[in-house]
Design an enzyme around this catalytic site. Structure first.
Site, PDB file in Angstrom:
ATOM      1  N   GLU A 280      -4.406   0.545  -3.740  1.00  0.00           N
ATOM      2  CA  GLU A 280      -3.017   1.022  -3.808  1.00  0.00           C
ATOM      3  C   GLU A 280      -2.043  -0.154  -3.778  1.00  0.00           C
ATOM      4  O   GLU A 280      -1.033  -0.151  -4.488  1.00  0.00           O
ATOM      5  CB  GLU A 280      -2.742   1.976  -2.651  1.00  0.00           C
ATOM      6  CG  GLU A 280      -3.480   3.298  -2.768  1.00  0.00           C
ATOM      7  CD  GLU A 280      -3.321   4.180  -1.555  1.00  0.00           C
ATOM      8  OE1 GLU A 280      -3.604   5.384  -1.654  1.00  0.00           O
ATOM      9  OE2 GLU A 280      -2.920   3.668  -0.489  1.00  0.00           O
TER      10      GLU A 280
ATOM     11  N   ASP B   2      -7.060   1.212   0.412  1.00  0.00           N
ATOM     12  CA  ASP B   2      -5.727   0.692   0.721  1.00  0.00           C
ATOM     13  C   ASP B   2      -5.369  -0.482  -0.188  1.00  0.00           C
ATOM     14  O   ASP B   2      -4.242  -0.576  -0.695  1.00  0.00           O
ATOM     15  CB  ASP B   2      -5.662   0.234   2.182  1.00  0.00           C
ATOM     16  CG  ASP B   2      -5.726   1.393   3.164  1.00  0.00           C
ATOM     17  OD1 ASP B   2      -5.579   2.558   2.734  1.00  0.00           O
ATOM     18  OD2 ASP B   2      -5.925   1.131   4.366  1.00  0.00           O
TER      19      ASP B   2
ATOM     20  N   GLU C 128       0.842  -1.210   0.000  1.00  0.00           N
ATOM     21  CA  GLU C 128       0.000   0.000   0.000  1.00  0.00           C
ATOM     22  C   GLU C 128       0.872   1.254   0.000  1.00  0.00           C
ATOM     23  O   GLU C 128       0.608   2.212  -0.743  1.00  0.00           O
ATOM     24  CB  GLU C 128      -0.904  -0.007   1.218  1.00  0.00           C
ATOM     25  CG  GLU C 128      -1.722   1.260   1.409  1.00  0.00           C
ATOM     26  CD  GLU C 128      -2.165   1.450   2.845  1.00  0.00           C
ATOM     27  OE1 GLU C 128      -2.472   2.595   3.212  1.00  0.00           O
ATOM     28  OE2 GLU C 128      -2.194   0.465   3.601  1.00  0.00           O
TER      29      GLU C 128
ATOM     30  N   ASP D 151       0.816   3.853  -3.237  1.00  0.00           N
ATOM     31  CA  ASP D 151       0.431   5.251  -3.093  1.00  0.00           C
ATOM     32  C   ASP D 151       1.405   6.145  -3.854  1.00  0.00           C
ATOM     33  O   ASP D 151       0.992   7.119  -4.508  1.00  0.00           O
ATOM     34  CB  ASP D 151       0.409   5.610  -1.611  1.00  0.00           C
ATOM     35  CG  ASP D 151       0.102   7.076  -1.372  1.00  0.00           C
ATOM     36  OD1 ASP D 151      -1.010   7.517  -1.709  1.00  0.00           O
ATOM     37  OD2 ASP D 151       0.982   7.786  -0.846  1.00  0.00           O
TER      38      ASP D 151
END
EC number: 3.1.26.3
Length: 226
Positions: free
Chosen positions: A121, A118, A45, A49
């Protein structure tokens, strides 16, 4: 490692077949079910991102070569925020293949915005590690689709606009008051009131505190003189 039928179907919806299937397994593993032999998706995650941020930065610069930083920043924020990632996750039914602990399953974890955002990502990071940046970029641009070109509407920040309206008239920043919260943990309903020094106020209801605050601010903006 051989993927299960539901994960193979998910990869079809995602549009990427993994050379390293353990990556997608990990990307879909929530901390509530992780173990020493089953790592969770939090590190992915973190990476995803950043990959998403770079893809969107490049896409926004290409879409509007003359835009100033002050125009690009809210567009960027709208495209990478958790709500947008969760929307994309829902479009590919990511929640159906999330690996969750019993407590998260019972509380509706497959529909929770934070978990979906989450995991989306983490999936981006899994594609990046499996096939490189160009493949991850192509996947993100395809999944985000028209959002990139329609982002101005989504980037409108009613809370900022209302605060600027108040400051321009010598007032303190608006106050946001949580009037109530109802519903189960996996599907809460917030009622938020926004209040100005001058006495004007408005209320809104939404499934997250942030969304309710933004909606209340927009409702009040619509009532105020320009």
């Amino acid at each position: 490692m051989k993927l299960s039928a539901d994960l193979r179907s998910f990869c079809d919806r995602l549009g990427h077949q993994f050379g390293q299937p353990e990556l997608i397994q990990r990307a879909l593993t929530h901390p509530s079910i992780s173990s020493a032999t089953r790592p969770d998706n939090q590190r992915l995650e973190f990476l995803g991102d950043r990959v998403l941020g770079l893809v969107m930065s490049e896409a926004l610069l290409a879409a509007d070569p003359n835009a100033a930083e002050g125009q690009l920043a809210p567009r960027f924020n709208a495209l990478v925020r958790k709500e947008t990632c969760a929307d994309v996750a829902r479009e590919i039914d990511l929640g159906e293949v999330l690996k969750l602990g019993r407590s998260e399953m019972l509380s509706g974890g497959r529909r929770k915005q934070a978990l979906l955002g989450d995991a989306m990502e983490a999936v981006i990071a899994a594609v990046y590690l499996d096939a490189g940046f160009d493949t991850a970029k192509s996947l993100v641009l395809r999944l985000w689709g028209d959002r990139i070109h329609k982002v101005d509407a989504d980037a409108r920040d009613a809370k900022t606009a209302l605060q600027e309206w108040a400051q321009a008239r010598g007032q303190k920043p608006p106050q946001y008051i949580e009037k109530s919260r109802t519903g189960p943990d996996h599907a809460p309903v917030f009622v938020i009131e926004v209040l100005l020094d001058s006495g004007q106020s408005a209320q809104a209801t939404a499934g997250s505190k942030r969304q309710a605050q933004q909606a209340a601010a927009q409702t009040l903006l619509d009532q105020l003189p320009s």
